[in-house]
Scaffold this motif. Structure first.
Motif, PDB file in Angstrom:
ATOM      1  N   ARG A 162     -13.650  -2.570 -25.576  1.00 41.90           N
ATOM      2  CA  ARG A 162     -14.451  -1.386 -25.275  1.00 41.90           C
ATOM      3  C   ARG A 162     -13.601  -0.388 -24.504  1.00 41.90           C
ATOM      4  O   ARG A 162     -12.958  -0.762 -23.525  1.00 41.90           O
ATOM      5  CB  ARG A 162     -15.634  -1.749 -24.369  1.00 41.90           C
ATOM      6  CG  ARG A 162     -16.678  -2.564 -24.990  1.00 41.90           C
ATOM      7  CD  ARG A 162     -17.973  -2.507 -24.223  1.00 41.90           C
ATOM      8  NE  ARG A 162     -17.889  -2.767 -22.795  1.00 41.90           N
ATOM      9  CZ  ARG A 162     -18.930  -2.746 -21.985  1.00 41.90           C
ATOM     10  NH1 ARG A 162     -20.130  -2.460 -22.465  1.00 41.90           N
ATOM     11  NH2 ARG A 162     -18.806  -3.008 -20.706  1.00 41.90           N
ATOM     12  N   MET A 176     -20.809 -11.833 -25.011  1.00 38.96           N
ATOM     13  CA  MET A 176     -21.589 -10.769 -24.392  1.00 38.96           C
ATOM     14  C   MET A 176     -22.054  -9.735 -25.423  1.00 38.96           C
ATOM     15  O   MET A 176     -21.253  -9.207 -26.195  1.00 38.96           O
ATOM     16  CB  MET A 176     -20.760 -10.049 -23.316  1.00 38.96           C
ATOM     17  CG  MET A 176     -20.088 -10.975 -22.312  1.00 38.96           C
ATOM     18  SD  MET A 176     -21.228 -12.056 -21.457  1.00 38.96           S
ATOM     19  CE  MET A 176     -21.834 -10.996 -20.166  1.00 38.96           C
ATOM     20  N   ALA A 182     -23.655  -6.276 -24.921  1.00 37.80           N
ATOM     21  CA  ALA A 182     -24.019  -5.332 -23.850  1.00 37.80           C
ATOM     22  C   ALA A 182     -24.674  -4.092 -24.457  1.00 37.80           C
ATOM     23  O   ALA A 182     -25.891  -4.083 -24.662  1.00 37.80           O
ATOM     24  CB  ALA A 182     -22.789  -5.009 -23.013  1.00 37.80           C
ATOM     25  N   GLY A 227     -21.982  -0.055 -18.108  1.00 34.95           N
ATOM     26  CA  GLY A 227     -22.165  -0.838 -19.330  1.00 34.95           C
ATOM     27  C   GLY A 227     -22.034  -2.338 -19.124  1.00 34.95           C
ATOM     28  O   GLY A 227     -21.850  -3.087 -20.090  1.00 34.95           O
ATOM     29  N   TYR A 228     -22.133  -2.802 -17.873  1.00 28.45           N
ATOM     30  CA  TYR A 228     -22.111  -4.252 -17.613  1.00 28.45           C
ATOM     31  C   TYR A 228     -23.532  -4.790 -17.532  1.00 28.45           C
ATOM     32  O   TYR A 228     -24.457  -4.097 -17.093  1.00 28.45           O
ATOM     33  CB  TYR A 228     -21.334  -4.567 -16.323  1.00 28.45           C
ATOM     34  CG  TYR A 228     -19.851  -4.641 -16.607  1.00 28.45           C
ATOM     35  CD1 TYR A 228     -19.233  -5.850 -16.899  1.00 28.45           C
ATOM     36  CD2 TYR A 228     -19.091  -3.482 -16.670  1.00 28.45           C
ATOM     37  CE1 TYR A 228     -17.888  -5.907 -17.232  1.00 28.45           C
ATOM     38  CE2 TYR A 228     -17.744  -3.526 -17.003  1.00 28.45           C
ATOM     39  CZ  TYR A 228     -17.148  -4.742 -17.275  1.00 28.45           C
ATOM     40  OH  TYR A 228     -15.824  -4.792 -17.616  1.00 28.45           O
ATOM     41  N   ILE A 229     -23.661  -6.043 -17.965  1.00 26.99           N
ATOM     42  CA  ILE A 229     -24.983  -6.659 -18.014  1.00 26.99           C
ATOM     43  C   ILE A 229     -25.369  -7.148 -16.613  1.00 26.99           C
ATOM     44  O   ILE A 229     -24.558  -7.786 -15.924  1.00 26.99           O
ATOM     45  CB  ILE A 229     -24.991  -7.834 -19.019  1.00 26.99           C
ATOM     46  CG1 ILE A 229     -24.642  -7.322 -20.425  1.00 26.99           C
ATOM     47  CG2 ILE A 229     -26.333  -8.543 -19.016  1.00 26.99           C
ATOM     48  CD1 ILE A 229     -24.462  -8.428 -21.479  1.00 26.99           C
ATOM     49  N   GLY A 244     -20.275 -10.885 -15.275  1.00 25.58           N
ATOM     50  CA  GLY A 244     -19.025 -10.133 -15.134  1.00 25.58           C
ATOM     51  C   GLY A 244     -18.367  -9.937 -16.485  1.00 25.58           C
ATOM     52  O   GLY A 244     -19.042  -9.951 -17.522  1.00 25.58           O
ATOM     53  N   ASP A 245     -17.056  -9.782 -16.481  1.00 23.91           N
ATOM     54  CA  ASP A 245     -16.315  -9.575 -17.730  1.00 23.91           C
ATOM     55  C   ASP A 245     -15.925 -10.935 -18.302  1.00 23.91           C
ATOM     56  O   ASP A 245     -15.101 -11.659 -17.729  1.00 23.91           O
ATOM     57  CB  ASP A 245     -15.063  -8.725 -17.460  1.00 23.91           C
ATOM     58  CG  ASP A 245     -14.364  -8.353 -18.766  1.00 23.91           C
ATOM     59  OD1 ASP A 245     -14.290  -7.149 -19.057  1.00 23.91           O
ATOM     60  OD2 ASP A 245     -13.921  -9.263 -19.488  1.00 23.91           O
ATOM     61  N   ALA A 246     -16.538 -11.293 -19.411  1.00 27.30           N
ATOM     62  CA  ALA A 246     -16.345 -12.643 -19.963  1.00 27.30           C
ATOM     63  C   ALA A 246     -14.874 -12.903 -20.299  1.00 27.30           C
ATOM     64  O   ALA A 246     -14.330 -13.964 -19.983  1.00 27.30           O
ATOM     65  CB  ALA A 246     -17.222 -12.824 -21.201  1.00 27.30           C
ATOM     66  N   GLY A 247     -14.211 -11.929 -20.929  1.00 30.92           N
ATOM     67  CA  GLY A 247     -12.799 -12.113 -21.305  1.00 30.92           C
ATOM     68  C   GLY A 247     -11.930 -12.364 -20.082  1.00 30.92           C
ATOM     69  O   GLY A 247     -11.101 -13.284 -20.060  1.00 30.92           O
TER      70      GLY A 247
HETATM   71  O1  LIG Z   1     -21.372  -7.535 -18.747  1.00 33.07           O
HETATM   72  C1  LIG Z   1     -20.503  -7.405 -19.638  1.00 33.07           C
HETATM   73  C2  LIG Z   1     -20.530  -6.344 -20.565  1.00 33.07           C
HETATM   74  C3  LIG Z   1     -19.556  -6.281 -21.511  1.00 33.07           C
HETATM   75  N1  LIG Z   1     -18.589  -7.204 -21.541  1.00 33.07           N
HETATM   76  C4  LIG Z   1     -18.538  -8.220 -20.653  1.00 33.07           C
HETATM   77  O2  LIG Z   1     -17.634  -9.065 -20.716  1.00 33.07           O
HETATM   78  N2  LIG Z   1     -19.501  -8.294 -19.728  1.00 33.07           N
END
Ligand SMILES: O=c1cc[nH]c(=O)[nH]1
Ligand SMILES: O=P(O)(O)OC[C@H]1O[C@H](OP(=O)(O)OP(=O)(O)O)[C@H](O)[C@@H]1O
Ligand SMILES: [Mg+2]
Length: 209
Positions: free
Chosen positions: A104, A133, A135, A192-194, A199-202
């Motif tokens: 993204r 995720m 989102a 744009g985070y849930i 958090g950021d899964a990657g």
């Molecule tokens: O909360 C989010 C949103 C997008 N991507 C993620 O890894 N986490």
């Protein structure tokens, strides 16, 4: 309209709870991604076709069941989807794997594709697109657009956590796709985070932050 299946299984809910904790280690987080993917896959494969097969047990001949019909292909959205694919391959080791690389843009939240490699016979297979995720839904929608442009028709989407906004966007863009979700959270934040999310899964899978 898409069928949206939200997992209510206690094991899945328990494991997602551990993933959300900010101090959960990279290794534990990674293991949980593939375990939960396996559990969701169990539900997403409930309607696979079976055929009879004559076999011989140590005692007598009998009719056993074997999976028949179209073969499967797992398509992780990179990076974070990779560990979901690994989990599912434990259950379905003969599935083929395609990859779609997508990130993204942090300002616009628009997905940017940087890689796509699919099996030659992907259009003859049932496809499971996997990404932890969902989102805004932009990445999943773009990935599925790509698959459909290749003539692929049978597609399911599996994720661990979704925002209501993403579920709505994906089911509007691709009403023919069934969506399997570990948990639906409250909302997206301004970046744009849930929320509450994880958090950021990657970054949490690969320890990149
Ligand atoms: O909360 C989010 C949103 C997008 N991507 C993620 O890894 N986490
Ligand atoms: O629904 P969306 O708003 O499109 O957001 C979801 C996407 O964001 C994350 O990937 P990210 O861009 O962080 O890439 P990464 O997997 O390489 O970390 C996630 O794994 C999804 O692919
Ligand atoms: Mg990321």
């Amino acid at each position: 309209m898409s069928k949206v299946i939200v997992m209510d299984h206690p094991l899945i809910q328990h494991k997602i709870g551990i993933m959300r904790v900010k101090d959960t280690s990279t290794k534990e987080f990674r293991d949980l991604v593939s375990e939960i993917a396996m559990l969701i896959c169990y539900e997403a494969t409930r309607d696979l076709h079976l055929a009879d097969k004559l076999i011989e047990t140590p005692l007598e001949k009998t009719i056993a069941k074997e999976i028949a019909g179209k073969k499967l292909c797992i398509v992780p959205i990179l990076r974070a989807g990779l560990h979901m694919a690994d989990g599912i391959l434990n259950l379905i080791p003969n599935a083929k794997v395609g990859h779609i690389g997508m990130y993204r843009n942090e300002e616009t939240l628009e997905p940017v594709e940087y890689f796509c490699k699919l099996p030659k016979d992907a259009d003859e297979r049932d496809i499971f697109v996997v990404d932890p995720m969902l989102a805004t839904g932009g990445s999943a929608i773009a990935a599925i657009n790509r698959l459909k442009a290749r003539g692929i028709k049978s597609i399911r989407f599996l994720c661990l956590i979704a925002a209501p906004e993403g579920v709505e966007a994906l089911s509007k863009a691709h009403p023919d796709i069934d969506i399997y979700i570990g948990a639906v959270d409250r909302q997206l934040n301004e970046n744009g985070y849930i929320l509450p999310g994880l958090g950021d899964a990657g970054d949490r899978i690969y320890g990149t932050k």
